[in-house]
Design an enzyme around this catalytic site. Structure first.
Site, PDB file in Angstrom:
ATOM      1  CB  CYS A   1       4.344  -1.338   6.007  1.00 36.00           C
ATOM      2  SG  CYS A   1       4.716  -2.875   5.255  1.00 36.00           S
ATOM      3  CB  CYS A  33       1.573  -2.560  -1.992  1.00 39.26           C
ATOM      4  SG  CYS A  33       1.168  -2.735  -0.244  1.00 39.26           S
TER       5      CYS A  33
END
Length: 209
Positions: A95, A192
């Site tokens: 990410c 997340c």
């Protein structure tokens, strides 16, 4: 160093990026906040509301960037494929190195802003003509392992206002300025999009594939 005093800050709505916004302002930067909508558990957008509220209180521009589709294709897909191949994925590295900082730079370029920033606990140092990631003052919160793959075009533009302080100091900084909600936010745990239970997430996602 570019003398331009405008910076685009990634704002997650949490303590770290919120304190980064305050510290950048205090250092004289004109801050614009961007919140990337990467993944929303059960459609929850409290993080986005918190980022907008903080930006409004600080008097800074805030924008939201919907990156859910690209996040799913590049990060969640990677996570699933690695597990199904018998390997252990590290999605935060993918990410940060392939998505988050690239989107920050792209968005900053579109707005004519040179500097880009986040609330990562990391420093950068210059040796000769090159920049390198260096450990943060808070070794317990150090996030250099997330950012090892960033290239020079990103590194030279990065501002890292939390690199020289600890998490406890960040909380005190916010509290001393009257931002009690920011100071007492819980730390995020794990990935997340599946913070606690990988198995149920994978079971659901693989069934949908």
């Amino acid at each position: 160093m570019n003398a331009e005093k405008r910076v685009l800050l990634g704002m997650s709505g949490g303590t770290d990026s919120s304190v980064a916004a305050m510290k950048l302002q205090e250092a004289g930067y004109e801050v614009t906040g961007v919140t990337f909508r990467f993944y929303e558990q059960n459609g929850a957008t409290e993080y986005l509301d918190d980022a907008r509220a903080l930006a409004a209180r600080l008097g800074i521009e805030h924008i939201a960037y919907d990156a859910r589709e690209v996040f799913r294709s590049r990060v969640i897909r990677y996570f699933i494929d690695e597990y199904l191949s018998g390997r252990t994925p590290v999605p935060c590295i993918v990410c940060n190195n392939e998505l988050k900082w690239a989107l920050l730079a792209k968005t900053a370029d579109e707005k004519g802003i040179y500097w880009i920033s986040t609330g990562h606990y990391v420093r950068k140092v210059q040796q000769g003509e090159k920049w390198y990631i260096a450990p943060a003052a808070d070794r317990d919160k150090d996030q250099t392992f997330f950012l090892w793959g960033l290239k020079q075009d990103i590194l030279r533009r990065m501002l890292l206002p939390l690199g020289d302080i600890t998490k406890n100091e960040a909380r005190r900084y916010a509290a001393d300025r009257g931002f009690r909600h920011v100071a007492t936010k819980k730390d995020s745990i794990g990935v997340c999009f599946c913070p606690l239970d990988y198995r149920s997430f994978l079971r659901r996602e693989v069934e949908e594939c």
